[in-house]
Motif scaffolding. Structure first.
Motif, PDB file in Angstrom:
ATOM      1  N   GLN A   1       0.824  -1.201   0.000  1.00  0.00           N
ATOM      2  CA  GLN A   1       0.000   0.000   0.000  1.00  0.00           C
ATOM      3  C   GLN A   1       0.862   1.257   0.000  1.00  0.00           C
ATOM      4  O   GLN A   1       0.507   2.266  -0.620  1.00  0.00           O
ATOM      5  N   THR A   2       2.016   1.198   0.678  1.00  0.00           N
ATOM      6  CA  THR A   2       2.921   2.349   0.664  1.00  0.00           C
ATOM      7  C   THR A   2       3.465   2.577  -0.736  1.00  0.00           C
ATOM      8  O   THR A   2       3.531   3.716  -1.211  1.00  0.00           O
ATOM      9  N   VAL A   3       3.842   1.497  -1.422  1.00  0.00           N
ATOM     10  CA  VAL A   3       4.315   1.626  -2.805  1.00  0.00           C
ATOM     11  C   VAL A   3       3.230   2.251  -3.672  1.00  0.00           C
ATOM     12  O   VAL A   3       3.485   3.184  -4.450  1.00  0.00           O
ATOM     13  N   GLN A   4       2.014   1.758  -3.541  1.00  0.00           N
ATOM     14  CA  GLN A   4       0.913   2.273  -4.352  1.00  0.00           C
ATOM     15  C   GLN A   4       0.645   3.743  -4.032  1.00  0.00           C
ATOM     16  O   GLN A   4       0.392   4.550  -4.939  1.00  0.00           O
ATOM     17  N   THR A   5       0.700   4.103  -2.754  1.00  0.00           N
ATOM     18  CA  THR A   5       0.410   5.473  -2.341  1.00  0.00           C
ATOM     19  C   THR A   5       1.445   6.461  -2.867  1.00  0.00           C
ATOM     20  O   THR A   5       1.107   7.563  -3.312  1.00  0.00           O
ATOM     21  N   LEU A   6       2.714   6.076  -2.830  1.00  0.00           N
ATOM     22  CA  LEU A   6       3.786   6.998  -3.197  1.00  0.00           C
ATOM     23  C   LEU A   6       4.172   6.933  -4.675  1.00  0.00           C
ATOM     24  O   LEU A   6       4.874   7.819  -5.163  1.00  0.00           O
ATOM     25  N   SER A   7       3.713   5.915  -5.400  1.00  0.00           N
ATOM     26  CA  SER A   7       4.127   5.751  -6.796  1.00  0.00           C
ATOM     27  C   SER A   7       3.624   6.870  -7.694  1.00  0.00           C
ATOM     28  O   SER A   7       4.212   7.133  -8.751  1.00  0.00           O
ATOM     29  N   GLY A   8       2.542   7.524  -7.315  1.00  0.00           N
ATOM     30  CA  GLY A   8       2.036   8.626  -8.123  1.00  0.00           C
ATOM     31  C   GLY A   8       2.718   9.948  -7.857  1.00  0.00           C
ATOM     32  O   GLY A   8       2.361  10.966  -8.452  1.00  0.00           O
ATOM     33  N   HIS A   9       3.711   9.961  -6.969  1.00  0.00           N
ATOM     34  CA  HIS A   9       4.402  11.198  -6.623  1.00  0.00           C
ATOM     35  C   HIS A   9       5.487  11.526  -7.644  1.00  0.00           C
ATOM     36  O   HIS A   9       6.058  10.636  -8.280  1.00  0.00           O
TER      37      HIS A   9
END
Length: 367
Positions: free
Chosen positions: A151-159
């Protein structure tokens, strides 16, 4: 703070008792951890233009120029130009992550302005706040603990940008965890920036911290360009020494006279920190205008010391002055601790608590 007039027919109204950190047990939802990944209040208004390079340290001026170019290159990506400018920061549209460096690593000692520059980069990067993140290494590991790795990867991948302050190299497990996370983010096209500290005894050994950083992140090292920033600790540059500790009576009086101040005995506070997860230490200080401590003494063990380091970081980020009695802050940690594997953290805590102790001098007029 003066007391209000007593209502007719009632007894005198006294000043309310100070707050207590020991009485607080905050609960922090995961979405708050994500939303708070912005530069802390101390660095709200910093910009490259407000960084004052030491004229005797040309590496500081060079770092500003390189980081300004880095921010500009991220703006070019946002414009879809597809051009590869400053050391290969261009991004291929929706394909594999671009080759070449995708990040910068600021290598230097305590108080040379690395966090100021990192926050300035965050502010200068053309992106909505929700598409760029700023946090310490500890806050990033706490985020993984709260959300889970995927979930952390998914949350930050759009940054567009992730800034990591105080990258820690002393916990192999956390270092591998974050390195793996950063690898996933680089693959998603996220640009990276990080800081760490050269050990005080290693300042004459060139690229010590940079070499350690590149080794520990292993396969990610090719994605970073290391920028050396030389200089002395600005928190102590040309300033007087930290004031000596106050008496218990002075600290207690100041706590009662300062609106929003907390008052705690040092040992019970250390015990309380063991019951609060470090990810909540920021929430623990919500609304606190000054921290007053009585009976400061050396911390008894490494685990307690590391928790105190996190609290010191949160207080420093929020510019909360610390007024204390007992021993001075440079006697918090034993020689064994200061010569051990976590010494970087302890020296940082001493530096920051010393700065906050200076800020606290205005709370009392007894000297």
């Amino acid at each position: 703070m003066s007391s209000s007039p007593a209502p007719s027919g009632s007894g005198p109204v006294t000043d309310p008792a100070p707050l207590s950190l020991c009485a607080r047990e905050p609960r922090v939802p995961a979405d708050r951890l994500v939303a708070e990944m912005v530069p802390p209040p101390r660095f709200d208004s910093v910009r490259f233009s407000t960084y004052i390079p030491d004229p005797n340290q040309p590496s500081q001026t060079e770092a500003v120029q390189v980081l300004e170019g880095f921010a500009a290159s991220l703006g070019q990506e946002a414009g879809g130009s597809g051009k590869r400018r400053l050391f290969g920061f261009g991004r291929a549209p929706r394909k594999a992550a671009p080759a070449g460096p995708r990040g910068v690593y600021l290598d230097g000692g305590y108080g040379v302005g690395k966090t100021h520059l990192l926050a300035s980069l965050w502010h200068a990067t053309p992106a909505e706040p929700a598409r760029k993140a700023f946090g310490t290494f500890v806050e990033l590991t706490n985020l993984v603990g709260a959300l889970g790795f995927q979930q952390t990867v998914q949350t930050l991948s759009g940054h567009r940008l992730l800034c990591i302050d105080e990258f820690e190299l002393d916990d192999p497990g956390d270092t591998v965890l974050v390195s793996t996370l950063l690898g996933k983010l680089v693959d998603a096209g996220v640009a990276l920036a990080a800081t760490s500290n050269t050990l005080p005894g290693k300042l004459g050994e060139g690229r010590f911290a940079a070499a350690d950083f590149m080794r520990e992140i292993q396969g990610l090292s090719a994605h970073f360009r290391a920028l050396r920033i030389d200089g002395e600790d600005y928190r102590h540059r040309g300033l007087p020494e930290a004031p000596p500790p106050y008496s218990d009576e002075e600290v207690t009086k100041a706590a009662h006279a300062t609106e929003g101040a907390s008052l705690d005995a040092f040992s019970p506070l250390l015990d309380h920190l063991a019951r609060v997860h470090p990810s909540r230490y920021g929430a623990l200080t919500d609304g606190i205008k000054a921290v007053c401590l009585t009976g400061v003494r050396p911390v008894p063990d490494q685990s307690t010391a590391l928790r105190l380091v996190v609290l010191a970081d949160r207080l420093y980020d929020r510019e909360v002055p610390v007024l204390a009695s007992g021993l001075p802050f440079d006697q918090l940690f034993s020689d064994e601790m200061l010569n051990g594997g976590y010494r970087k953290k302890y020296f940082r805590a001493i530096s920051r608590l010393t700065a906050l102790a200076r800020d606290a001098a205005k709370l009392t007029n007894s000297r």
